[in-house]
Write an enzyme that holds these catalytic residues in place. Structure first.
Site, PDB file in Angstrom:
ATOM      1  N   ARG A  58       0.856  -1.196   0.000  1.00  0.00           N
ATOM      2  CA  ARG A  58       0.000   0.000   0.000  1.00  0.00           C
ATOM      3  C   ARG A  58       0.880   1.229   0.000  1.00  0.00           C
ATOM      4  NH1 ARG A  58      -5.400  -0.350   0.913  1.00  0.00           N
ATOM      5  NH2 ARG A  58      -6.116  -2.470   1.291  1.00  0.00           N
ATOM      6  N   ASN A  77      11.816   2.362   2.098  1.00  0.00           N
ATOM      7  CA  ASN A  77      11.190   1.322   1.275  1.00  0.00           C
ATOM      8  C   ASN A  77      12.264   0.570   0.495  1.00  0.00           C
ATOM      9  OD1 ASN A  77       9.066  -0.132   0.017  1.00  0.00           O
ATOM     10  ND2 ASN A  77       9.189   1.203  -1.773  1.00  0.00           N
ATOM     11  N   HIS A  95      12.677  -1.559  -3.113  1.00  0.00           N
ATOM     12  CA  HIS A  95      11.990  -1.797  -4.383  1.00  0.00           C
ATOM     13  C   HIS A  95      12.845  -2.743  -5.226  1.00  0.00           C
ATOM     14  CE1 HIS A  95       9.292  -1.013  -7.680  1.00  0.00           C
ATOM     15  NE2 HIS A  95      10.348  -0.892  -8.460  1.00  0.00           N
TER      16      HIS A  95
HETATM   17  C1  GRF Z   1      10.285  -7.663  -2.015  1.00  0.00           C
HETATM   18  O1  GRF Z   1      10.696  -8.107  -3.277  1.00  0.00           O
HETATM   19  C2  GRF Z   1      10.320  -6.150  -1.955  1.00  0.00           C
HETATM   20  O2  GRF Z   1      11.302  -5.581  -2.741  1.00  0.00           O
HETATM   21  C3  GRF Z   1       8.966  -5.785  -2.499  1.00  0.00           C
HETATM   22  O3  GRF Z   1       8.090  -6.779  -2.007  1.00  0.00           O
HETATM   23  C4  GRF Z   1       8.818  -7.987  -1.765  1.00  0.00           C
HETATM   24  C5  GRF Z   1       8.552  -8.381  -0.340  1.00  0.00           C
HETATM   25  O4  GRF Z   1       8.968  -9.665  -0.028  1.00  0.00           O
HETATM   26  N1  GRF Z   1       8.623  -4.433  -2.125  1.00  0.00           N
HETATM   27  P1  GRF Z   1       8.923 -10.188   1.480  1.00  0.00           P
HETATM   28  O5  GRF Z   1       7.478 -10.042   1.981  1.00  0.00           O
HETATM   29  O6  GRF Z   1       9.881  -9.391   2.300  1.00  0.00           O
HETATM   30  O7  GRF Z   1       9.289 -11.634   1.400  1.00  0.00           O
END
Ligand code: GRF
Length: 202
Positions: free
Chosen positions: A91, A107, A109
């Site tokens: 979100r 964050n 990404h």
């Molecule tokens: C990761 O690839 C992160 O970069 C993205 O969502 C995924 C989360 O994976 N924003 P997890 O829930 O930490 O296993």
């Protein structure tokens, strides 16, 4: 020692990497509270097993996204959180959280921003046929996937890679990079200048 509040929605492997780094002594932090946007996120189980307080919000709560974020900000403040860590949080974070934690919402990404923004960074890069993609850790701001970049790592897409093998490579690097960046923040080495650029000292 910094106090972290983690936001997640899914499997929580990045949360696990942070827990492991704290246990190993390579990340001087404490996770004060994990909040999930989904009650069935496996990340909640990981938090529970590590003895971290958790809270799960339902879709209902998010009907008013500003009220939801005001509630989240309040819970993090109550828990003494200094930095909000988004770890697979599906979100947007809105004004109430961003204003309570200015340049303190982080964050991760799974692509090299500003390329391949959005919820499908890995497959978008794979399908575009780029030969190098990677991971970005950045401060979140009101513009989705556009906040000041703290660190990036490149991942080469080999001829033999499939989407699955690329996902594995990306996640493995994420699990190293996120604790590393948070350790730099915990050490007070990360700052944002007036132009919005991040600098890492030392
Ligand atoms: C990761 O690839 C992160 O970069 C993205 O969502 C995924 C989360 O994976 N924003 P997890 O829930 O930490 O296993």
């Amino acid at each position: 020692m910094i106090r972290l509040g983690v936001l997640l929605s899914g499997s929580g492997t990045n949360l696990q990497a942070l827990i492991n780094a704290i246990t190993a002594g390579t990340l001087d932090a404490q996770i004060a509270l994990v909040i999930s946007s989904k009650p069935d996120a496996y990340g909640l189980v990981r938090a529970f097993e590590a003895g971290i307080p958790t809270m799960a919000l339902t879709a209902d709560v998010y009907k008013d996204r500003l009220a939801a974020d005001a509630f989240i900000a309040q819970e993090f403040i109550k828990a003494g959180v200094e930095y909000v860590v988004m770890a697979g949080y599906m979100r947007m974070v809105n004004r109430p959280i961003l204003e309570a934690f200015p340049n303190r919402v982080i964050n991760i990404h799974p692509a090299l921003l500003p390329s391949f923004k959005g919820a499908h960074g890995i497959s978008d890069a794979f399908n575009a046929g780029v030969k190098v993609t990677g991971i970005t850790v950045h401060f979140a701001n009101a513009d989705y996937d556009e906040g000041p970049i703290i660190a990036q790592r490149a991942v080469v897409i080999e001829e033999t890679d499939t989407l699955e093998s690329l996902e594995e490579k990306i996640h493995a690097v994420e699990h190293e990079l996120y604790p590393h960046v948070l350790a730099l923040i915990a050490a007070g080495r990360v700052s944002v200048d007036a132009t919005g650029k991040v600098h890492i000292s030392g």
